[in-house]
Design a protein around this motif. Structure first.
Motif, PDB file in Angstrom:
ATOM      1  N   ALA A 119     -14.813 -11.939  24.921  1.00  0.00           N
ATOM      2  CA  ALA A 119     -13.729 -10.970  25.073  1.00  0.00           C
ATOM      3  C   ALA A 119     -13.425 -10.831  26.556  1.00  0.00           C
ATOM      4  N   PHE A 120     -12.189 -11.102  26.939  1.00  0.00           N
ATOM      5  CA  PHE A 120     -11.764 -11.028  28.334  1.00  0.00           C
ATOM      6  C   PHE A 120     -10.996  -9.726  28.574  1.00  0.00           C
ATOM      7  N   ALA A 121     -11.307  -9.067  29.681  1.00  0.00           N
ATOM      8  CA  ALA A 121     -10.581  -7.866  30.074  1.00  0.00           C
ATOM      9  C   ALA A 121     -10.649  -7.742  31.592  1.00  0.00           C
ATOM     10  N   VAL A 122      -9.832  -6.849  32.154  1.00  0.00           N
ATOM     11  CA  VAL A 122      -9.769  -6.657  33.605  1.00  0.00           C
ATOM     12  C   VAL A 122      -9.953  -5.177  33.904  1.00  0.00           C
ATOM     13  N   GLU A 123     -11.147  -4.822  34.347  1.00  0.00           N
ATOM     14  CA  GLU A 123     -11.435  -3.416  34.642  1.00  0.00           C
ATOM     15  C   GLU A 123     -10.595  -2.893  35.797  1.00  0.00           C
ATOM     16  N   ALA A 124     -10.385  -3.720  36.824  1.00  0.00           N
ATOM     17  CA  ALA A 124      -9.685  -3.268  38.026  1.00  0.00           C
ATOM     18  C   ALA A 124      -8.220  -2.948  37.765  1.00  0.00           C
ATOM     19  N   ARG A 125      -7.676  -3.392  36.649  1.00  0.00           N
ATOM     20  CA  ARG A 125      -6.286  -3.048  36.322  1.00  0.00           C
ATOM     21  C   ARG A 125      -6.157  -1.544  36.112  1.00  0.00           C
ATOM     22  N   ASN A 126      -7.124  -0.945  35.446  1.00  0.00           N
ATOM     23  CA  ASN A 126      -7.219   0.512  35.320  1.00  0.00           C
ATOM     24  C   ASN A 126      -8.626   0.826  34.828  1.00  0.00           C
ATOM     25  N   GLU A 127      -9.474   1.244  35.753  1.00  0.00           N
ATOM     26  CA  GLU A 127     -10.888   1.431  35.421  1.00  0.00           C
ATOM     27  C   GLU A 127     -11.102   2.536  34.391  1.00  0.00           C
ATOM     28  N   ASN A 128     -10.257   3.562  34.406  1.00  0.00           N
ATOM     29  CA  ASN A 128     -10.409   4.644  33.429  1.00  0.00           C
ATOM     30  C   ASN A 128     -10.115   4.143  32.016  1.00  0.00           C
ATOM     31  N   ALA A 129      -9.040   3.395  31.864  1.00  0.00           N
ATOM     32  CA  ALA A 129      -8.698   2.855  30.551  1.00  0.00           C
ATOM     33  C   ALA A 129      -9.769   1.890  30.067  1.00  0.00           C
ATOM     34  N   TYR A 130     -10.279   1.066  30.965  1.00  0.00           N
ATOM     35  CA  TYR A 130     -11.295   0.083  30.585  1.00  0.00           C
ATOM     36  C   TYR A 130     -12.577   0.769  30.129  1.00  0.00           C
ATOM     37  N   ARG A 131     -13.036   1.749  30.909  1.00  0.00           N
ATOM     38  CA  ARG A 131     -14.331   2.369  30.625  1.00  0.00           C
ATOM     39  C   ARG A 131     -14.277   3.334  29.448  1.00  0.00           C
ATOM     40  N   VAL A 132     -13.183   4.064  29.321  1.00  0.00           N
ATOM     41  CA  VAL A 132     -13.107   5.126  28.315  1.00  0.00           C
ATOM     42  C   VAL A 132     -12.530   4.632  26.993  1.00  0.00           C
ATOM     43  N   LEU A 133     -11.585   3.698  27.052  1.00  0.00           N
ATOM     44  CA  LEU A 133     -10.871   3.306  25.840  1.00  0.00           C
ATOM     45  C   LEU A 133     -11.098   1.853  25.437  1.00  0.00           C
ATOM     46  N   ILE A 134     -10.854   0.919  26.348  1.00  0.00           N
ATOM     47  CA  ILE A 134     -10.829  -0.494  25.961  1.00  0.00           C
ATOM     48  C   ILE A 134     -12.216  -1.017  25.628  1.00  0.00           C
ATOM     49  N   ARG A 135     -13.163  -0.891  26.562  1.00  0.00           N
ATOM     50  CA  ARG A 135     -14.499  -1.446  26.317  1.00  0.00           C
ATOM     51  C   ARG A 135     -15.183  -0.835  25.101  1.00  0.00           C
ATOM     52  N   PRO A 136     -15.219   0.494  24.948  1.00  0.00           N
ATOM     53  CA  PRO A 136     -15.864   1.047  23.738  1.00  0.00           C
ATOM     54  C   PRO A 136     -15.189   0.571  22.452  1.00  0.00           C
ATOM     55  N   SER A 137     -13.865   0.498  22.452  1.00  0.00           N
ATOM     56  CA  SER A 137     -13.160   0.068  21.254  1.00  0.00           C
ATOM     57  C   SER A 137     -13.436  -1.395  20.928  1.00  0.00           C
ATOM     58  N   VAL A 138     -13.388  -2.265  21.941  1.00  0.00           N
ATOM     59  CA  VAL A 138     -13.631  -3.691  21.726  1.00  0.00           C
ATOM     60  C   VAL A 138     -15.064  -3.922  21.264  1.00  0.00           C
ATOM     61  N   GLU A 139     -16.020  -3.259  21.896  1.00  0.00           N
ATOM     62  CA  GLU A 139     -17.418  -3.439  21.506  1.00  0.00           C
ATOM     63  C   GLU A 139     -17.669  -2.959  20.082  1.00  0.00           C
ATOM     64  N   ALA A 140     -17.106  -1.809  19.725  1.00  0.00           N
ATOM     65  CA  ALA A 140     -17.306  -1.293  18.368  1.00  0.00           C
ATOM     66  C   ALA A 140     -16.682  -2.231  17.340  1.00  0.00           C
ATOM     67  N   THR A 141     -15.496  -2.735  17.641  1.00  0.00           N
ATOM     68  CA  THR A 141     -14.818  -3.629  16.704  1.00  0.00           C
ATOM     69  C   THR A 141     -15.571  -4.944  16.554  1.00  0.00           C
ATOM     70  N   LEU A 142     -15.969  -5.545  17.670  1.00  0.00           N
ATOM     71  CA  LEU A 142     -16.659  -6.825  17.601  1.00  0.00           C
ATOM     72  C   LEU A 142     -18.049  -6.688  16.985  1.00  0.00           C
ATOM     73  N   ASN A 143     -18.700  -5.565  17.230  1.00  0.00           N
ATOM     74  CA  ASN A 143     -19.995  -5.336  16.561  1.00  0.00           C
ATOM     75  C   ASN A 143     -19.816  -5.312  15.040  1.00  0.00           C
ATOM     76  N   ALA A 144     -18.780  -4.624  14.582  1.00  0.00           N
ATOM     77  CA  ALA A 144     -18.525  -4.558  13.147  1.00  0.00           C
ATOM     78  C   ALA A 144     -18.175  -5.941  12.587  1.00  0.00           C
ATOM     79  N   VAL A 145     -17.376  -6.687  13.352  1.00  0.00           N
ATOM     80  CA  VAL A 145     -16.972  -8.019  12.908  1.00  0.00           C
ATOM     81  C   VAL A 145     -18.177  -8.953  12.812  1.00  0.00           C
ATOM     82  N   THR A 146     -19.004  -8.977  13.845  1.00  0.00           N
ATOM     83  CA  THR A 146     -20.150  -9.899  13.850  1.00  0.00           C
ATOM     84  C   THR A 146     -21.199  -9.513  12.810  1.00  0.00           C
ATOM     85  N   ILE A 147     -21.378  -8.220  12.587  1.00  0.00           N
ATOM     86  CA  ILE A 147     -22.321  -7.800  11.543  1.00  0.00           C
ATOM     87  C   ILE A 147     -21.815  -8.225  10.164  1.00  0.00           C
ATOM     88  N   GLY A 148     -20.508  -8.066   9.955  1.00  0.00           N
ATOM     89  CA  GLY A 148     -19.933  -8.489   8.682  1.00  0.00           C
ATOM     90  C   GLY A 148     -20.082  -9.987   8.462  1.00  0.00           C
TER      91      GLY A 148
END
Length: 407
Positions: A126-155
C-alpha cells in the motif's frame, strides 16, 4: 459612555465569533465529509489478485472505511509498481494498493515445496504520502487502510486454509509444522510511506507558524502606521509619496523578516537541501517573503479602509479563514472550503512540503497565487489611500468655506 463603548465591543466580538470562528469549527465538524480516493492495481492477474481486488471494491460499499477504492488496470502502468508509486507521489490518488506480479504462483509453489522462508507480507504493498498531509495520513488514511487490509488478508487466509486442506490433505500437517506462516498469512501487506513527514519542526512551517507570520505582518502594519503618525509624514506627504512610502516600507520590512524567519527554521536544523539542493533555503526564504507580502499588503490596504481601531477584526478573519483549510485536505472538507485553493496559507503550506519533503511540485502555481494576492493589494491600497485623501480634502474645503462664511 464607558459602558456603551465596552458593550458595543463585546457585541462586536460575539458577532465575530459566530461569523468567523464557525469557519474553523465547520472545517473540523464532520471530517471527512467524503472518502479519500484509492486505487487497487492487480499485477498478479490470477487468483490472489482477483480476490484482493474484489475484497477492496466490496469494502468501499459495505464498510465504514475512509477510502473509496477504484480498480485500475495494470496496463495503465507500463513501468510496473514504480509507476503506481510515482502516481501517488504526483497526487493522482491518496493511496494505492498493488498486488505484486506472480503472487499466486509464488504462493502455490510455497505450498507444494513447503517453503519455510515464504513471506506473505510482500504480496501486497500500500503506497501513501504522509508529507502531503500528515494529519490526514495519521488520523484517517493509515488506520483505515490497515483495518481494511487486515480484514482482507484474514478473509483470504481463512479461505486459503480450506482450499489447501481440501486439495493437499497429505501435506497440510507438514506445512503446519515446517512453514506455518503459509497458512497463517498466505497474503500479507506492507505499507510504504513514500514521503514521510519526518521533520517534526516542519509542523511550525506548515500550520501553526503560518499564524505567527500573519501576526508578525500585523505588527509591521501597526508599527508603520504609528511611525507615519509620530513623524508627521501621514499628513505632510503628498498622496503618491505616502503610497510609495507605505509600499517601500512593506517590501523592505518583509524582506528582512522573511530572512530571519527562515534563519530561525535553519537554526533548528531543518534540511532545506532534500529536493532542490543548496538553493532550497533561498527558495524557502523567497516563499516566506512573498507569503508575508501577500498577507501583509492585504492588512496594509485594509488598515486604510478600517483604521487601526477595526483592522484587528480583518486580521482575525484572515487567520481563521486561512488556517481552516490547512489542517485537513480540502478534498474531504465540505465543498465551501474549496476557497482554500486560492488562499495564502494553503499555498505556502503546500510549497513548504515540496521544498522539505519532495511532494508534488506545484511551486509555479503556488507562487502565482501569492503574487496575485500582492497584485490585488497593490491596486486596492493606492485606491483606498487616494479615496481617503480626497475625502479629507473635501471635508477640509467645506470647513474652510464654512469658516469664511461665518467670518
Amino acid at each position: 459612555m464607558y459602558l456603551k463603548v465596552v458593550g458595543v465591543g463585546v457585541g462586536a466580538m460575539v458577532v465575530l465569533m459566530f461569523a468567523v470562528f464557525s469557519i474553523y469549527w465547520g472545517a473540523l465538524w464532520k471530517v471527512p465529509t467524503r472518502n479519500f480516493a484509492g486505487w487497487v492495481v492487480d499485477f498478479d492477474g490470477s487468483t490472489v489478485g482477483s480476490a484482493v481486488v474484489q475484497a477492496l471494491l466490496s469494502s468501499s460499499v459495505s464498510s465504514s472505511g475512509k477510502v473509496s477504492w477504484t480498480n485500475r488496470s495494470a496496463s495503465e502502468f507500463p513501468g510496473g509498481v514504480d509507476d503506481v508509486a510515482g502516481a501517488v507521489v504526483d497526487q493522482q490518488t491518496w493511496v494505492a494498493v498493488v498486488v505484486h506480479p506472480n503472487t499466486t504462483r509464488l504462493l502455490e509453489s510455497a505450498v507444494l515445496s513447503v517453503n519455510a522462508s515464504y513471506d506473505g507480507s510482500v504480496a501486497l504493498t500500500a503506497f501513501a504520502v504522509e508529507a502531503r498531509n500528515e494529519n490526514a495520513y495519521r488520523v484517517l488514511i493509515r488506520p483505515s487502510v490497515e483495518a481494511t487490509l487486515n480484514a482482507v488478508t484474514i478473509g483470504i487466509a481463512k479461505s486459503f486454509v480450506k482450499q489447501v486442506g481440501s486439495a493437499y490433505p497429505e501435506i497440510i500437517a507438514n506445512i503446519s509444522t515446517t512453514a506455518p506462516q503459509i497458512l497463517a498469512e498466505p497474503v500479507g501487506y506492507t505499507l510504504d510511506n513514500l514521503r514521510p513527514f519526518d521533520v517534526p519542526v516542519a509542523s511550525a512551517m506548515t500550520f501553526v507558524g503560518l499564524i505567527y507570520v500573519l501576526v508578525l505582518a500585523f505588527f509591521i502594519v501597526n508599527f508603520s502606521a504609528a511611525a507615519r503618525e509620530m513623524s508627521g509624514l501621514e499628513t505632510s506627504l503628498t498622496t503618491w509619496s505616502l503610497i510609495f512610502l507605505r509600499l517601500a516600507s512593506s517590501f523592505i520590512s518583509y524582506f528582512v523578516l522573511a530572512l530571519f524567519y527562515s534563519l530561525l527554521c535553519l537554526a533548528f536544523q531543518v534540511d532545506f537541501s532534500r529536493t532542490f539542493g543548496h538553493s532550497g533555503f533561498v527558495l524557502f526564504w523567497m516563499l516566506n517573503y512573498v507569503g508575508m507580502l501577500a498577507v501583509g499588503l492585504s492588512l496594509e490596504a485594509m488598515l486604510t479602509l478600517l483604521t487601526t481601531r477595526f483592522v484587528g477584526f480583518y486580521m482575525i478573519f484572515m487567520i481563521i479563514s486561512n488556517i481552516s483549510v490547512c489542517f485537513m485536505p480540502l478534498e474531504v472538507l465540505p465543498g465551501i472550503f474549496r476557497y482554500g485553493y486560492a488562499f495564502p496559507f494553503y499555498n505556502v503550506s503546500g510549497a513548504v512540503r515540496t521544498i522539505l519533503f519532495g511532494t508534488k511540485n506545484q511551486l509555479g502555481l503556488q507562487f502565482g497565487i501569492l503574487l496575485a494576492w500582492m497584485g490585488v493589494s497593490l491596486i486596492t491600497l493606492p485606491l483606498f489611500q487616494w479615496w481617503f485623501r480626497s475625502r479629507d480634502a473635501a471635508k477640509a474645503a467645506v470647513a474652510r468655506q464654512s469658516g469664511e462664511e461665518d467670518s
